[in-house]
Design a protein around this motif. Structure first.
Motif, PDB file in Angstrom:
ATOM      1  N   HIS A  37       0.828  -1.213   0.000  1.00 45.71           N
ATOM      2  CA  HIS A  37       0.000   0.000   0.000  1.00 45.71           C
ATOM      3  C   HIS A  37       0.861   1.262   0.000  1.00 45.71           C
ATOM      4  CE1 HIS A  37       0.760   1.337   4.130  1.00 45.71           C
ATOM      5  NE2 HIS A  37       0.714   0.065   4.493  1.00 45.71           N
ATOM      6  N   ASP A  59      -6.435  -1.653  -6.635  1.00 45.51           N
ATOM      7  CA  ASP A  59      -6.218  -1.806  -5.196  1.00 45.51           C
ATOM      8  C   ASP A  59      -7.004  -3.023  -4.730  1.00 45.51           C
ATOM      9  OD1 ASP A  59      -6.115  -1.601  -2.429  1.00 45.51           O
ATOM     10  OD2 ASP A  59      -6.403   0.571  -2.391  1.00 45.51           O
ATOM     11  N   ARG A  61      -7.259  -4.350  -1.810  1.00 47.08           N
ATOM     12  CA  ARG A  61      -7.599  -4.388  -0.392  1.00 47.08           C
ATOM     13  C   ARG A  61      -9.111  -4.274  -0.153  1.00 47.08           C
ATOM     14  NH1 ARG A  61      -4.498   0.430   2.060  1.00 47.08           N
ATOM     15  NH2 ARG A  61      -5.418   1.384   0.186  1.00 47.08           N
ATOM     16  N   ARG A  66      -8.619  -0.117   3.231  1.00 48.52           N
ATOM     17  CA  ARG A  66      -8.440   1.165   2.551  1.00 48.52           C
ATOM     18  C   ARG A  66      -8.730   2.333   3.481  1.00 48.52           C
ATOM     19  NH1 ARG A  66     -11.715  -1.393  -1.443  1.00 48.52           N
ATOM     20  NH2 ARG A  66     -13.223   0.331  -1.407  1.00 48.52           N
ATOM     21  N   PRO A  70      -5.380   4.845   4.035  1.00 50.66           N
ATOM     22  CA  PRO A  70      -5.812   5.443   2.771  1.00 50.66           C
ATOM     23  C   PRO A  70      -4.628   5.825   1.887  1.00 50.66           C
ATOM     24  CG  PRO A  70      -6.070   7.003   4.571  1.00 50.66           C
ATOM     25  CD  PRO A  70      -5.707   5.698   5.197  1.00 50.66           C
ATOM     26  N   CYS A  71      -4.814   5.631   0.586  1.00 54.30           N
ATOM     27  CA  CYS A  71      -3.778   5.956  -0.396  1.00 54.30           C
ATOM     28  C   CYS A  71      -4.246   7.121  -1.267  1.00 54.30           C
ATOM     29  CB  CYS A  71      -3.473   4.742  -1.280  1.00 54.30           C
ATOM     30  SG  CYS A  71      -2.840   3.315  -0.365  1.00 54.30           S
ATOM     31  N   ALA A  82     -11.198  -0.595  -7.391  1.00 54.10           N
ATOM     32  CA  ALA A  82     -11.269  -1.224  -6.078  1.00 54.10           C
ATOM     33  C   ALA A  82     -12.638  -1.892  -5.965  1.00 54.10           C
ATOM     34  CB  ALA A  82     -11.069  -0.196  -4.969  1.00 54.10           C
TER      35      ALA A  82
END
Length: 255
Positions: A37, A59, A61, A66, A70-71, A82
């Motif tokens: 991540h 992503d 996840r 998430r 958080p990204c 996602a």
């Protein structure tokens, strides 16, 4: 050839192109990326991701993962894929009840690799990954939390589609275990478990917890063959990766 790319706050970031293929065209470099991540990414990291020309991020996840880490994908990618399917993540609860020794981590991975290929959320995301590969003009990045299991599985399937030799598929998967980087990940997992469970596993167990083994990948592939006749059967029957989609993927990622 060092496939790892160093970032300030992103672990296990690798280019998984550059391998020879049966057709002789080879997998392009700077086209396929994988990582853990990006929650701790620095501004310099985000700028470098932009420079890599990453068009799509997948992503893997769960929503809870998430939210916890958080990204900032939107700062460098045009599209983020996602899934909000099945947000139940019982890993911490299972760990709380477990011994957390080396064998517990091994068995946890064995169980995970057998179940994952047929879980609804992973089927959705794996399928969307392959459709993204077929359409994206730029580079594509896939990641999960640690960039080793879910990510390792989908990257191995990608290599299989491309015609990469099995030995190279396994060798690329095992790059997660590079010794110079693994100690840092052991510390991170130990901190996480200590904060959430109030206890810290021994280093031997933590090493297993942040590593991958050929056995795990073979468990996933064997389950695919059991259910669908072969890995190719799984790709077609479960993920919808038919001959036409394969041709589109080849046009994007092979030399």
């Amino acid at each position: 050839m060092d496939r790892h790319i160093d970032f300030d706050g992103i672990e296990n970031f690798r280019d998984f192109g550059g391998y020879a293929t049966r057709c002789g065209r080879g997998v392009r470099r700077q086209r396929l990326f994988r990582s853990a991540h990006h929650a701790a990414a620095s501004e310099a990291d985000l700028a470098r991701l932009t420079e890599l020309g990453i068009e799509v991020v997948v992503d893997l996840r769960r929503p809870s993962e998430r939210r916890r880490e958080p990204c900032r994908h939107e700062t460098f990618a045009r599209q983020v894929i996602a899934s909000d399917l099945d947000d139940h993540d019982g890993w911490v609860e299972n760990a709380r009840a477990g011994e957390l020794d080396a064998e517990w981590f091994r068995n946890d991975c064995r169980h995970f690799y057998r179940l994952t290929p047929f879980e609804g959320r992973h089927v959705e995301l794996f399928s969307r990954w392959f459709h993204a590969l077929a359409e994206a003009e730029g580079a594509v990045l896939v990641h999960c939390a640690a960039g080793k299991d879910r990510t390792g599985m989908i990257c191995a399937l990608t290599h299989h589609i491309c015609g990469v030799h099995e030995d190279d598929i396994v060798a690329d998967y095992l790059l997660t275990n590079e010794e110079s980087r693994i100690t840092r990940r052991m510390a991170s997992l130990g901190d996480f478990l200590e904060q959430n469970l109030g206890r810290r596993p021994a280093d031997e167990a933590l090493r297993v917890g942040v590593s991958v083994a050929p056995e795990y990948l073979h468990i996933a592939f064997d389950r695919m063959a059991e259910e669908c006749g072969s890995i190719d059967g799984y790709l077609t029957q479960v993920l919808g990766v038919d001959a036409g989609l394969r041709e589109k993927i080849a046009a994007k990622v092979l030399g």
